[in-house]
Design an enzyme around this catalytic site. Sequence first.
Site: not given
Length: 269
Positions: A2-3, A51, A251
Amino acid sequence: MPEGDTVWNTARVLHRALAGVRLTGSDFRVPQLAATDLAGWTVRESASRGKHLLLRLAAPETDEHRTLHSHLRMEGAWRAYAPDERWSARPAHLIRVVLRSATAVAVGYHLHELALVPTAEEHTLVGHLGPDLLGPDWDVDEAVRRLAAHPDTTIGEALLDQRNLAGVGNLYKCEVLFLRGISPWTPVGAVPDLAGTVTLAQKLLAANRGRWTQSTTGSLHRGRTSYVYGRRAQPCRRCGTAIRKEELGERVTYWCPVCQPDHPATRPG
Ligand SMILES: [Zn+2]
């Protein structure tokens, strides 16, 4: 993953299923809301902010307004079903909330940060966010101002920091930096055209509104939807060099070492 565009799509699904609808019941499967009952409340609208998902509700008799906040993080999802439809999207133990009405049932799976707050206090949950790439108030200059305030941060980390701009996740980060020819390790202060970079990010997210397959290449064919993201060791679509994958901050990042040359003074080792 999900972005911003996925969350935007999810908000639209919920809006179409529930806007203007009076709930007949709710079932919260998280401790902090276990005693909450939204029966009789009307869904006013569903919106996204970066988001974050915001489901705005009005109380049955009073003029009280509340917002049900949720965050999808990596694996969360909302689905809308017809009242007699089987809930087939995910295993039942992942359900965190069920909202029922006469015409639709919304089921939230694996949601994070579920909270019910007065709508006037939404800012306590989303007020820290930078300009929303898909929001009505998208503001390039403000996003650039926030990015530029921390010139020593790598652009790879800065684009993911939702306080700078809201909606970019790891896919769009990697893809935007490839398309701009910028190494993810470049300090923000050394990026030649920040406005052009965030404008491209906005365009890529906007182009993926209304569909669930995310593509930055223009192709929706499996295996052809990205330039560098998820393509470690595969040949760069521009120069043929093997795409690399490495940790950057918390990340991983993907990039082409030829198309995105290192900025001098950036890379450790
Ligand atoms: Zn390349």
